[in-house]
Structures are given as C-alpha cells and as structure tokens.
Design an enzyme around this catalytic site. Structure first.
Site, mmCIF file in Angstrom:
data_model
loop_
_atom_site.group_PDB
_atom_site.id
_atom_site.type_symbol
_atom_site.label_atom_id
_atom_site.label_comp_id
_atom_site.label_asym_id
_atom_site.label_seq_id
_atom_site.Cartn_x
_atom_site.Cartn_y
_atom_site.Cartn_z
ATOM 1 N N ASP A 139 -17.756 49.149 -80.232
ATOM 2 C CA ASP A 139 -18.762 49.224 -79.169
ATOM 3 C C ASP A 139 -18.284 48.406 -77.966
ATOM 4 O OD1 ASP A 139 -21.019 49.121 -77.584
ATOM 5 O OD2 ASP A 139 -22.129 47.774 -78.934
ATOM 6 N N ASN A 171 -19.600 48.476 -74.753
ATOM 7 C CA ASN A 171 -20.592 48.016 -73.768
ATOM 8 C C ASN A 171 -21.724 47.190 -74.381
ATOM 9 O OD1 ASN A 171 -22.134 49.917 -75.006
ATOM 10 N ND2 ASN A 171 -22.459 51.228 -73.211
ATOM 11 N N ASP A 230 -18.535 53.572 -78.908
ATOM 12 C CA ASP A 230 -18.404 54.470 -77.756
ATOM 13 C C ASP A 230 -16.944 54.809 -77.478
ATOM 14 O OD1 ASP A 230 -17.588 52.019 -76.631
ATOM 15 O OD2 ASP A 230 -19.631 51.589 -75.976
ATOM 16 N N ASP A 248 -14.866 72.322 -87.553
ATOM 17 C CA ASP A 248 -15.901 71.966 -88.525
ATOM 18 C C ASP A 248 -16.344 73.169 -89.358
ATOM 19 O OD1 ASP A 248 -18.000 69.962 -89.350
ATOM 20 O OD2 ASP A 248 -19.348 71.487 -88.525
ATOM 21 N N GLU A 277 -11.680 72.390 -91.392
ATOM 22 C CA GLU A 277 -12.365 71.760 -92.522
ATOM 23 C C GLU A 277 -12.715 72.868 -93.506
ATOM 24 O OE1 GLU A 277 -16.348 69.180 -93.678
ATOM 25 O OE2 GLU A 277 -16.453 70.882 -92.326
HETATM 26 C C1 NOJ Z 1 -19.096 68.915 -91.767
HETATM 27 C C2 NOJ Z 1 -19.214 67.591 -91.089
HETATM 28 O O1 NOJ Z 1 -18.114 66.792 -91.441
HETATM 29 C C3 NOJ Z 1 -20.529 66.990 -91.526
HETATM 30 O O2 NOJ Z 1 -20.653 65.656 -91.132
HETATM 31 C C4 NOJ Z 1 -21.640 67.843 -90.982
HETATM 32 O O3 NOJ Z 1 -22.874 67.375 -91.462
HETATM 33 C C5 NOJ Z 1 -21.464 69.311 -91.397
HETATM 34 N N1 NOJ Z 1 -20.120 69.782 -91.260
HETATM 35 C C6 NOJ Z 1 -22.319 70.194 -90.539
HETATM 36 O O4 NOJ Z 1 -21.755 70.285 -89.267
#
Ligand code: NOJ
Length: 572
Positions: free
Chosen positions: A23, A25, A31, A207, A272
């Site tokens: 952090d 600030n 941040d 993601d 992912e």
């Molecule tokens: C995977 C992400 O790493 C996780 O943190 C998130 O809750 C889910 N996808 C939904 O976006």
C-alpha cells in the site's frame, strides 16, 4: 511422428494480488504504485514476468469478487490508483526486464457493466451479449432453465425482473456470463483486450477459460454420482458436458491468438484451466486442448500440484508422467499457491511433524521448480507463509471474500490473501501505514517478513532465489522432458533432458536419511553419462535432494545443490 523443435515458452511468473501486496498511499488498500515500489524485490527473485490480478473498475463490496467482476475494462479502479500509475508500473517493469501480464476476466463481467445494463433492457445491439433464457414450469412453479450450478453455490441462474428472464452466472450473481458463443461478443471482448495490448502490456492471464462458452441448447448436465435428485446438488457433483468446456472455446482462443500474433513483439497468453471434464477433476486434458504452438495459448495453468504434499509421492510421479503425455511441446504452467487456494506451506506442514515442516516445504518447492513447463509463484509463497486462520487471524467482520457467505468459512479464500509482510518492525509488517489494512497480518507472518529473511542465509526467501537461478541456468530445467525413474519410496527421482543435457533430480521425501546406489534407479549408460559410478552410495539427509548433471559440450556444470550436500561413498 517427429516433433517440431519449437516449444512453448518456459517462464517463472510472479503473481501479485494487488489488494494485499503493498500500500503506497497509506489508505489500507494495496495499490499499483505499491507494486511499482516493489519491482526491485520482484526482479531480485529472478522471475521473468509478473501477473497482476485485476485492477479494473469493479464493484467495491463482496459482489466485486476481488476485482473478478469487471464494471469497465478500460478503467483502473480508484482503489488501486490511476491509469497513469499503471503506465508508470509498465514502464518501470520493462526498464527492469520484467514482462507484465494483466488478468483478463473473459467469461463474465460485473452486473453493473454497461453491456449488461443494456442487455437486460433488451437493447438490440446488446440483448444477446449474455446468456438469457426463460424459466421452466415444474410442478406449477417457474424454475431455472436447467440444472447447472454455480461454482460458488446454488443455481447458475438468476431471474432478472427487468428483462423477465433468467441469466447465466457460473460464479456470483453479480458476474453474468458473457455469451461468447456469439461472434459479435467475441469481437467486443477482443477490442477491449486490444486496448491494453496497444498500451504495452505483454499479455494476459485469461480467467476461467473452461467457462467461456456453453451449450447453445442449454441442456442439463448429467449428475456425477448416483441419481438425481442428489442430496448434495453442487457444481462439483455434475459432469460439465453442457455448461462448460465446449469445443467452441478452442475456436475463440484461436481468435485471441491471432490478435496477439498481430503485434511485432511477443504477447503471451496464460489460460486458467483448473476445472476438468468431470466435476472439477482431471484438468490436465482440458488445459492441454487450449495450448497450441500455432493457434492456441502459450500456456495453461492448472492446480495439478496444489494438493501435493510430501505424502503424495506416487501421485506426484503420475502428474509428471501426465505432463509429458498432455504437454509434449511444453505449455503447462504449474501454479504454486494461488489467491484461490490455501497456502502451500500449510499443506506441507499438515503432513509432516512440525520440526520437519520447513525442510519438507523447501523440498516441495525444489520439486515444483524442477518440473517441466512454466511456474507461477504466488506472492508470499517464497516466504513460506502459512494459511491465515479464520477467525483467529482474520476476524469475521474483516472478511472480504464473498465465498465466505455463499459457501461457508471453509471455502473462504481470504486465508491466502492477507498482506505481504515486508518488515516486521513496521505497522502491518510494512504493508500499510493505515490502522485499517485490507486484511490483518497474521502474527505468525511477522517474523517471516522479507527484511528478516533477507538477513538469514538459510531463509526460504534466499533458498527460492537460488532455486529460480538454478532453473534459469539449466536448459534441461527450462525446457525438455521429464522421465520418472523407477525408485522405491521414499525416493522420488526423474531425469530432465534437453538438447543433449541430462540432469538427474532425486529427492528423499522422508524425515529420515536415506541411501541409494545409482544402479538402483539408472541404467549403465546414464550412470556413465552422469559421471556416476555403480556401487557408489548416495546418502541423502532428511528431505535431502541430489542433482547431478551431464552438460552438453561447452556448457558449465550445474551450480552446487542447495540442499545439504549428499554423502557419496564408494561401496566397500
Ligand atoms: C478465477 C479467479 O482466480 C477467481 O478468483 C475468481 O473468483 C473466478 N475466476 C471468477 O472470476
């Protein structure tokens, strides 16, 4: 068939969870400027790149899912700073030779995103941007369109009064699923990605890829165990035949790749892919179908090793074999710890006596950092931080993760999201000067702060630096194959080979010393190539490791092993 010599990149990537990293600030919230302040530290680890979890505009409360519900892909959330802060971070990272990957939340937006607002109103341009469907009549009641479940508990559908239909959400109801079956929605998403690529980001961690597309007919998923109705009607009790892992995701990925390939400089994609074809299991084949040298991602990360402890020797061997089978050209990325799962050190510590925990954890990391493919190191894993306990370390009223409410405290992910401890002598261990930090710093993390570990030659931090340096120094570790050797417990051993270099990695996965002879695990030719001798006794201390390499011509021998050196004796 001869394989092409081309391979997927092999990198060590450092994952930053911005809310709890640093952090700058003093408002209690990590941040972007705080990340920039710590770039020298990240660089000092020897990693190639940083993946930064989302910093886009997002709802402030639990419905924002820690940034994974995006309200506007082109804005930085003020809690993390400004667009200029982000540009500064990019510039400073590049000046240090670090690549920067932002997090691309591809499968859903927040429900206050402009696209969703327009979609629920039936705006002709946006009406099909999300997955909408009428409910079904059942026993005189209106019920959701099908039996799909949300990962975070309950139905994957929520009724929207304004639209008069249900919308799909694989996670929170504040995270409506984008309808990526539609080309125009893909176009819009690609356009948002382009905005960041043009700015100079080096790529994305993408993601929740297996959730990107779904069956257009919205057919029910079969239940995994037993007959419906099932007592435990949850997401991981179903096969994902229709709700996710659809073939059209691969076509969409090819479009992402084409966008990335349009840039003169290398842009990287890390998907992912942690959910498998059967109720959350077996992610490797799913992750593998997303990587391709020409048309796919550079790498997919899975949680293949995220339940591995020193007791899981045989499973580890299976994983190494599976990586070779599914990722013959590389492209697998091990996630070592993550903001979604409990801390690695706690898993190790739960499986060995307390006095052995640190040695065992160092060995786990040694194994993970000698496996094929790329590795993601999550912030704090390099310090051997333990999972924060709820409510002992994090009082209930401080919890941030929405899963505490939707699935219960056991599922809550805040235990791995507490602040990075930088300096034990400062407030909040140097994370923030605020009286109200994002999450409290667990007392057990204070003595493990970076400043203390820098001073200790045996610390986890200094061990990790050496591990990463060794990985970078050896072509056989950066790329190449891994062959599990036929060794009896507690020995776990494999050969890494690449471009004429051979490296033996052998681990005593027990708390007692252990001896073996080269011929117990190697054939005569390999013994000769590694300059070992038959009859030698190699004695490994508890959790000790043995590395022996045969470098190709012109390459210097490997740096000395970091574990206590093994005792090598001639047989008498
Ligand atoms: C995977 C992400 O790493 C996780 O943190 C998130 O809750 C889910 N996808 C939904 O976006």
């Amino acid at each position: 068939m001869a394989r092409s010599a081309k391979r997927h990149p092999a990198e060590v990537i450092y994952q930053v969870y911005p809310s709890s990293f640093n952090d700058a600030n003093g408002d209690g919230q990590g941040d972007i400027a705080g990340i920039t302040q710590k770039l020298d530290y990240i660089k000092s680890l020897g990693v190639d790149s940083i993946w930064i979890s989302p910093v886009y505009l997002s709802p402030p409360g639990p419905e924002g899912d820690g940034g994974y519900a995006v309200s506007d892909y082109r804005q930085i959330d003020p809690r993390y700073g400004t667009m200029q802060d982000f540009k500064d971070l990019l510039k400073e990272a590049h000046a240090r030779g670090l690549r920067v990957y932002t997090d691309w939340v591809v499968a859903h937006t927040a429900n206050d995103h402009d696209w969703f607002e327009k979609s629920r109103k039936g705006d002709p341009k946006y009406k099909d941007y999300y997955v909408w469907a009428d409910g079904k009549q059942w026993n005189g009641r209106t019920v959701p369109p099908n039996n799909w479940k949300s990962v975070f508990g309950g139905a994957a559908w929520t009724y929207d009064q304004e639209r008069g239909q249900y919308y799909l959400h694989h996670f929170l109801k504040s995270q409506p699923a984008l309808n990526l079956n539609k080309k125009e929605v893909q176009d819009a998403v690609l356009d948002e990605m382009k905005f960041w690529l043009d700015m100079g980001v080096d790529g994305f961690r993408v993601d929740a890829l297996p959730f990107a597309t779904c069956d257009e007919k919205l057919r029910d998923n079969p239940w995994l165990y037993g007959i419906w109705p099932n007592v435990k009607e949850q997401w991981d009790q179903q096969r994902f035949d229709h709700s996710m892992i659809q073939p059209q995701t691969v076509d969409f990925i090819a479009r992402i790749r084409a966008l990335m390939d349009g840039y003169p400089e290398k842009k990287t994609t890390i998907g992912e892919a942690t959910a498998g074809a059967e109720g959350g299991l077996n992610p490797l084949p799913v992750a593998a179908q997303y990587v391709d040298l020409q048309k796919g991602l550079d790498m997919s990360y899975t949680w293949a090793v995220n339940d591995i402890s020193p007791k899981a020797r045989d499973r580890l061997a299976d994983i190494v074999r599976a990586l070779g089978k599914y990722f013959p050209d590389g492209g697998h990325c091990l996630s070592v710890g993550n903001h979604d799962i409990p801390r690695t050190f706690s898993r190790t510590a739960a499986n060995v006596p307390p006095a052995e925990a640190l040695a065992a954890h160092k060995q786990m990391m040694e194994i993970f950092f000698t496996l094929p493919g790329s590795v993601i190191l999550y912030q704090g894993e390099e310090l051997a931080l333990e999972q924060a306990r709820i409510p002992l370390d994090i009082p209930l009223d401080k919890l941030k993760d929405p899963t505490a409410q939707t699935q219960g405290l056991d599922a809550c992910r805040d235990g791995s999201r507490t602040p990075m401890p930088w300096d034990g002598g400062k407030p909040n261990a140097g994370f923030s000067s605020s009286n109200d930090p994002y999450l409290p710093v667990p007392a057990a993390h204070v003595p493990k702060a970076v400043a203390a570990q820098e001073k200790d030659a045996d610390s986890m931090l200094r061990f990790m630096r050496k591990l990463i340096a060794r990985r970078k120094a050896r072509p056989a570790l950066e790329a190449g194959t891994a062959t599990v050797l036929n060794a009896g417990a507690p020995l776990f051993a494999y050969l890494r080979e690449n471009g004429g270099e051979t490296l033996l990695c052998a681990f005593n996965m027990s708390g007692q010393s252990f001896s073996f002879k080269p011929e117990d695990i190697l054939d005569d030719a390999t013994i000769g190539r590694l300059s070992l001798q038959k009859g030698q006794t190699v004695t490994l201390a508890a959790y000790g490791s043995f590395f022996k390499d045969a470098p190709p011509q012109g390459v210097k021998a490997a740096p000395a092993p970091q574990s206590p050196p093994p005792v090598i004796r001639k047989a008498v």
